[in-house]
Design an enzyme around this catalytic site. Structure first.
Site, PDB file in Angstrom:
ATOM      1  N   TYR A 187      46.904  32.726  39.978  1.00  0.00           N
ATOM      2  CA  TYR A 187      46.308  33.275  41.072  1.00  0.00           C
ATOM      3  C   TYR A 187      44.920  33.002  40.674  1.00  0.00           C
ATOM      4  CZ  TYR A 187      50.168  35.624  43.103  1.00  0.00           C
ATOM      5  OH  TYR A 187      51.393  36.036  43.879  1.00  0.00           O
TER       6      TYR A 187
ATOM      7  N   TYR B 168      49.144  27.446  51.437  1.00  0.00           N
ATOM      8  CA  TYR B 168      48.855  28.812  51.669  1.00  0.00           C
ATOM      9  C   TYR B 168      47.933  29.066  52.862  1.00  0.00           C
ATOM     10  CZ  TYR B 168      47.873  33.886  50.523  1.00  0.00           C
ATOM     11  OH  TYR B 168      47.900  34.981  50.451  1.00  0.00           O
TER      12      TYR B 168
END
Length: 318
Positions: free
Chosen positions: A282, A177
């Site tokens: 998340y 990411y």
């Protein structure tokens, strides 16, 4: 002009990736006529913004392993900080066992070992400052993504998602990411300026794996930096949340002097058939006070609802 068009073109940005020829990224929408945000740009590596800097060259170190096989044991400098059980370590060292986090042979070569997948421990890898070669077994994230990905429009109201056209093995590295790495203050400013603060938090992830108020390194003792993937990122920016994910994010360290800007590397925590949507949690299972807060009418209005639809959905992201 033409050059500006190319700069804004998402296809052009993806074609510039070093992995494009072997592991391309596609964008597919068979649901409606929407396109990716025009203010978004694909990048292959994170960008360090004001107040964020990598370690000075004088503080950089790497292993001195003359043979790639030496990067599998405790003698490799890059593996010195691995959090392993000391009693087990003595037995392993005596037997000359491998302690690298990756399988080194067989069908699962380059895949994370099961105990690591369950532990959430940091991953320490060899890197550009090391004496070992690019083919070293301890350079899986360092070598980059080896999976073709497809960004696709979901048909259940969750916007865009990501899947792969090939099967992914349990423990296999998918991608990092990446985004703009910001100071904590700059990240808070972006939250405050966002039209929907809850939406902003979908893209902001704290690099806090090594945060320690007692650290001698002020970059680790203070507020952690955060990575923002909303406007600049790779394909993982479009991976959706799930309370029952098939990926997990691990802190990956190359040079030990850069722990403050460690990578967020995504690995499969189960075998994933081709075409199945990729997801990660998340908040990585941290429920905090979600259940209690969801019963409070003063708090629930500010909570972000979860749309993952999994059997064990927590109902809210945060």
């Amino acid at each position: 002009n033409l050059e500006e068009e190319r700069t804004r073109c998402h296809w052009c940005q993806l074609r510039s990736f070093s992995t494009h020829a072997e592991y391309p990224i596609a964008i597919v929408n068979n649901v409606d006529k929407s396109v990716l945000p025009s203010n978004f740009k694909f990048i292959e590596h994170s960008m360090l913004r004001k107040g964020v800097a990598a370690a000075d060259e004088e503080f950089r170190t790497g292993c001195e392993c003359g043979n790639d096989r030496d990067c599998q044991g405790r003698g490799c400098h890059c593996l010195q900080d691995m959090a392993l059980d000391e009693n087990a370590m003595e037995t392993e060292e005596a037997a000359g066992a491998k302690i690298t986090v990756y399988h080194t042979t067989g069908k699962r070569r380059d895949c994370l070992r099961g105990k690591v997948l369950e532990s959430r421990q940091p991953i320490y890898e060899c890197h550009a400052s090391c004496a070992c070669s690019d083919d070293c077994i301890n350079r899986v994230v360092d070598r980059g993504r080896k999976i073709p990905l497809q960004i696709f429009k979901t048909n259940n109201g969750r916007g865009w998602g990501v899947r792969s056209s090939v099967p992914i093995q349990r423990g296999q590295y998918v991608d990092r990411y990446v985004g703009e790495i910001l100071t904590s203050h700059a990240a808070d400013q972006r939250r405050a300026e966002s039209d929907v603060a809850q939406r902003k938090d979908v893209y902001l992830f704290a690099l806090d794996k090594f945060s320690d108020p007692d650290s001698m390194d002020e970059r680790l003792s203070g507020p952690p930096f955060e990575v923002d993937g909303e406007f600049y990122s790779g394909p993982t920016r479009f991976i959706n949340h799930s309370c029952e994910p098939n990926l997990r994010s691990f802190a990956r360290v190359g040079d030990h002097a850069d722990k403050h800007i460690h990578d967020l590397a995504l690995f499969a925590i189960e075998d994933i058939p081709a075409g199945i949507e990729l997801t990660f949690d998340y908040v990585d299972g941290d429920e905090t006070d979600l259940v209690e807060d969801s019963n409070d009418p003063n708090k629930i209005k500010d909570m972000a609802r979860c749309l993952c639809g999994s059997g064990n959905c927590r109902g809210f992201l945060w």
